[in-house]
Design an enzyme around this catalytic site. Structure first.
Site, PDB file in Angstrom:
ATOM      1  N   GLU A 290       0.803  -1.220   0.000  1.00 21.06           N
ATOM      2  CA  GLU A 290       0.000   0.000   0.000  1.00 21.06           C
ATOM      3  C   GLU A 290       0.840   1.277   0.000  1.00 21.06           C
ATOM      4  O   GLU A 290       0.785   2.082   0.934  1.00 21.06           O
ATOM      5  CB  GLU A 290      -0.969   0.006   1.192  1.00 21.06           C
ATOM      6  CG  GLU A 290      -1.907  -1.188   1.175  1.00 21.06           C
ATOM      7  CD  GLU A 290      -3.091  -1.054   2.127  1.00 21.06           C
ATOM      8  OE1 GLU A 290      -3.134  -0.083   2.890  1.00 21.06           O
ATOM      9  OE2 GLU A 290      -3.980  -1.920   2.081  1.00 21.06           O
TER      10      GLU A 290
ATOM     11  N   GLU B  30      -5.341  -8.667   0.803  1.00 18.63           N
ATOM     12  CA  GLU B  30      -5.996  -8.282   2.060  1.00 18.63           C
ATOM     13  C   GLU B  30      -7.470  -8.015   1.790  1.00 18.63           C
ATOM     14  O   GLU B  30      -7.822  -7.366   0.791  1.00 18.63           O
ATOM     15  CB  GLU B  30      -5.419  -6.980   2.643  1.00 18.63           C
ATOM     16  CG  GLU B  30      -4.079  -7.123   3.287  1.00 18.63           C
ATOM     17  CD  GLU B  30      -3.589  -5.802   3.901  1.00 18.63           C
ATOM     18  OE1 GLU B  30      -4.413  -4.936   4.248  1.00 18.63           O
ATOM     19  OE2 GLU B  30      -2.362  -5.662   4.011  1.00 18.63           O
TER      20      GLU B  30
HETATM   21  C1  FCB Z   1      -4.431  -1.996   5.367  1.00 17.82           C
HETATM   22  C2  FCB Z   1      -3.078  -2.381   5.921  1.00 17.82           C
HETATM   23  C3  FCB Z   1      -3.143  -3.461   6.958  1.00 17.82           C
HETATM   24  C4  FCB Z   1      -4.354  -3.345   7.866  1.00 17.82           C
HETATM   25  C5  FCB Z   1      -5.605  -3.122   7.061  1.00 17.82           C
HETATM   26  C6  FCB Z   1      -6.851  -3.016   7.887  1.00 17.82           C
HETATM   27  O1  FCB Z   1      -4.396  -0.668   4.917  1.00 17.82           O
HETATM   28  O2  FCB Z   1      -2.235  -2.830   4.889  1.00 17.82           O
HETATM   29  O3  FCB Z   1      -1.936  -3.466   7.671  1.00 17.82           O
HETATM   30  O4  FCB Z   1      -4.151  -2.398   8.834  1.00 17.82           O
HETATM   31  O5  FCB Z   1      -5.485  -2.002   6.252  1.00 17.82           O
END
Ligand code: FCB
Length: 438
Positions: A155, A346
């Site tokens: 990110e 994620e």
């Molecule tokens: C993302 C991050 C991760 C976590 C999620 C909820 O932005 O990569 O570490 O905190 O959000």
């Protein structure tokens, strides 16, 4: 094509042992202490409980585990030789995972820049990209014989804009010019690392947080606002990586604001080193409008209004809208526009968990969120998108950055007093879903 099921974590959020075996502070140690008021000093104490945590991952029946390496543990001063004790930890982790039949997906940078590098200028400083490549070399040298899946930066939008423009993440700076320089140097670091790691048999790529940037209406003003939001949020990262060029509309917009990116000859060739997979981190989609609440289309400086609107749908406990349909649309768009294999690295949700006497949480809402998003992935696959995996965020409750410990994303509940881990209903659901096959 096989489909990889996994769960994800990151180093600072779970490891603890912040001052052990030669680790030095990262920018998140500093920011957590000074701004958040809760730190990752202990977190989930994963550093000391790692073998048990690997068994926990195994009990979920997933194929893979996505974790990150702590840069200040491996290279405490952000430059120079490796700290062998730090590398030893990841060496053991990888062996435990392989011994348990779990494929390690290693991320090199999940936000914990050594504080000394921030003191030397941080990501806005070009040298940090080269320091990142050097650190990558140290990790790669030790683990390349056993790790096949390599993530470069996690990110970078959050790193650059939350960290250097908005100041709500470490290092807490508020300087748009610094955020733009950070953008370019994160990309440069990604490209240098990719070239170093990539060889036949490895799978390398970044993990980007990608929103849906949907226009609030079919009014051309809203369409233009959504396109600009997509440019500044997604294409500014993805186009240089996938196409070797920053998007023209983004560069024009920056020029109109009196800004640019510190690009040097040859940089875009480095940044566009071929990748094997694009990691997609997705939590929610949002709409954009090109008018403010008074109907203006430009602000006082004459710049276009880009107003974010949260879709009118149910929300999670972080007030994030629940938008699985848009997730399908996004995956298809990425497939069509970029043609790179995708993995969801994620996806998950915060709810106000209420453990029973045994620590068990019947988290029906989180389970429904994850089930809906898994369905969205399979809908995208059915429509032709090449999505090769799904990683739930997160294996267990952990330090949620600026939110501290109050907001829980885990599939496994963590009692921070006793460090007891208890799988929630969502974990059991994932286990059953994995068993039933892709
Ligand atoms: C993302 C991050 C991760 C976590 C999620 C909820 O932005 O990569 O570490 O905190 O959000």
């Amino acid at each position: 094509m096989t489909f990889t099921w996994g769960v994800a974590t990151s180093a600072y959020q779970i490891e603890g042992a912040a001052a052990e075996d030669g680790r030095t502070p990262s920018i998140w140690d500093t920011f957590a202490r000074d701004v958040v008021g809760e730190t990752g000093d202990v977190a989930c104490d994963h550093y000391h409980r790692m073998p048990d945590d690997v068994q926990l991952v195994k009990s979920l029946g997933v194929d893979a585990y996505r974790f990150s390496v702590s840069w200040p543990r491996v290279q405490p001063r952000g430059r120079g030789p490796a700290n062998q004790a730090g590398l030893d930890f990841y060496d053991r982790l990888v062996d435990e995972l392989l011994g348990a039949g779990i494929d390690p997906w290693l991320t090199l940078y999940h936000w914990d820049l050594p504080q000394e590098l921030e003191d030397a200028g941080g990501w806005p400083n070009r040298d940090t990209a080269y320091r990142f490549a050097e650190y990558t070399g140290l990790v790669h040298q030790r683990l390349h014989d056993r790790v096949r899946n390599w993530g470069t930066v996690n990110e970078p939008w959050c790193v650059a804009y939350l960290g250097y423009e908005h100041g709500v993440h470490a290092p807490g700076r508020k300087d748009f010019r610094a955020a733009l320089a950070a953008t370019h140097h994160l990309l440069l670091g990604h490209g240098l690392a990719t070239a170093l790691i990539r060889k036949p048999g490895t799978v390398v790529g970044p993990a980007l947080n990608i929103g849906t940037a949907t226009p609030a209406s079919d009014d051309p003003i809203d369409i233009a606002a959504a396109r600009l939001a997509d440019g500044m949020g997604t294409r500014i990262f993805l186009d240089p990586i996938a196409r070797g060029a920053y998007p023209g509309d983004v560069l024009e917009h920056l020029a109109a604001r009196g800004h640019g990116l510190p690009i040097r000859d040859g940089d875009l060739k480095i940044i566009s080193a071929p990748i094997d997979i694009l990691g997609v981190n997705f939590y929610f989609g949002q709409d954009f409008a090109g008018r403010d609440l008074d109907g203006n289309t430009v602000d006082a400086a004459g710049l276009p209004i880009v107003r974010e609107i949260m879709p009118d749908v149910p929300r999670t406990a972080l007030n994030w809208p629940i938008t699985p349909d848009r997730f399908t649309t996004l995956l298809l768009r990425l497939h069509h526009d970029y043609g790179i294999p995708l993995a969801v690295t994620e996806n998950g949700a915060v709810y106000d968990d209420r453990p029973d006497d045994t620590g068990y949480v019947a988290d029906h809402e989180r389970t429904a969120y994850i089930a809906a998003h898994v369905d969205a992935v399979f809908a995208a696959r059915a429509a032709g998108a090449d999505v090769r995996g799904y990683f739930a965020w997160s294996l267990m409750d952990n330090f949620e950055w600026a939110e501290g410990y109050a907001k829980r994303f885990g599939l496994v509940h963590v009692d921070y007093e006793t460090q007891v881990r208890t799988p929630k209903r969502s974990a059991l659901w994932l286990r059953d879903r994995v068993r039933s096959g892709a």
